[in-house]
Motif scaffolding. Structure first.
Motif, PDB file in Angstrom:
ATOM      1  N   LEU A 168       0.020   6.019  -7.314  1.00  0.00           N
ATOM      2  CA  LEU A 168      -0.808   5.057  -8.045  1.00  0.00           C
ATOM      3  C   LEU A 168      -2.077   4.687  -7.300  1.00  0.00           C
ATOM      4  N   GLY A 169      -2.450   5.455  -6.333  1.00  0.00           N
ATOM      5  CA  GLY A 169      -3.695   5.199  -5.626  1.00  0.00           C
ATOM      6  C   GLY A 169      -3.484   4.523  -4.297  1.00  0.00           C
ATOM      7  N   ARG A 185      -5.133  14.432  -0.107  1.00  0.00           N
ATOM      8  CA  ARG A 185      -4.268  13.598  -0.957  1.00  0.00           C
ATOM      9  C   ARG A 185      -3.043  14.386  -1.428  1.00  0.00           C
ATOM     10  N   GLU A 226       0.823  -1.213   0.000  1.00  0.00           N
ATOM     11  CA  GLU A 226       0.000   0.000   0.000  1.00  0.00           C
ATOM     12  C   GLU A 226       0.860   1.268   0.000  1.00  0.00           C
ATOM     13  N   VAL A 249      -5.039   5.267   2.483  1.00  0.00           N
ATOM     14  CA  VAL A 249      -4.986   6.735   2.485  1.00  0.00           C
ATOM     15  C   VAL A 249      -5.415   7.255   3.855  1.00  0.00           C
ATOM     16  N   THR A 289      -5.510   1.722  -1.495  1.00  0.00           N
ATOM     17  CA  THR A 289      -6.880   1.614  -0.997  1.00  0.00           C
ATOM     18  C   THR A 289      -7.259   2.863  -0.205  1.00  0.00           C
ATOM     19  N   VAL A 290      -8.547   3.075  -0.075  1.00  0.00           N
ATOM     20  CA  VAL A 290      -9.040   4.188   0.740  1.00  0.00           C
ATOM     21  C   VAL A 290      -8.590   3.991   2.185  1.00  0.00           C
ATOM     22  N   LEU A 327       0.926   4.305  -2.754  1.00  0.00           N
ATOM     23  CA  LEU A 327       0.693   5.694  -2.364  1.00  0.00           C
ATOM     24  C   LEU A 327       1.889   6.571  -2.712  1.00  0.00           C
ATOM     25  N   GLU A 369      -9.358  15.744  -1.905  1.00  0.00           N
ATOM     26  CA  GLU A 369      -8.328  16.173  -2.852  1.00  0.00           C
ATOM     27  C   GLU A 369      -7.205  16.924  -2.137  1.00  0.00           C
TER      28      GLU A 369
END
Length: 119
Positions: A51-52, A90, A43, A58, A54-55, A47, A87
């Motif tokens: 590349l994203g 992030r 993960e 984050v 999981t929620v 991050l 946003e």
């Protein structure tokens, strides 16, 4: 003296969430994700690469990076903030990761404090 590694994320309600990357927050992130059954190393790679991830990852990383600056902050509260200020959080998280991973001068930790002397 302010910490140059500290990232202040402005929130819609006029407050800010202060994020600071470091060894202890990363350990707390790892422990939280492992408890929830995720692979924290995987993960964090996602991050860090933008590349994203999981929620849950984050949320856990924002929580871990903000805990020292905001005592009493919970994962649930961070989840609510992600719903309203996702946003901005992030972007702040990305900046905190970049600042926290930047190469430091010899004898300096990411917090700007000198390392303890060796025996």
């Amino acid at each position: 003296m302010s910490n140059p590694d500290l990232v202040a994320v402005p929130l819609r309600d006029g407050t800010e969430l202060r994020l600071l990357a470091g060894v202890n927050p990363l350990c707390e992130f790892e422990a939280e994700l492992a408890r929830a059954g995720f692979n924290p190393t995987h993960e964090l790679k996602l991050l860090s690469a933008g590349l994203g991830g999981t929620v849950s990852a984050v949320r856990a990383l924002v929580w871990a990076f903000a805990r020292d600056q905001h005592p009493g902050l919970t994962l649930r509260h961070v989840g609510d903030l992600l719903g309203t200020d996702g946003e901005a959080l992030r972007k702040g998280l990305s900046e905190a990761l970049n600042r926290g991973s930047a190469e430091k001068e010899d004898g300096e930790t990411s917090s700007g404090k000198p390392t303890p002397p060796a025996d």
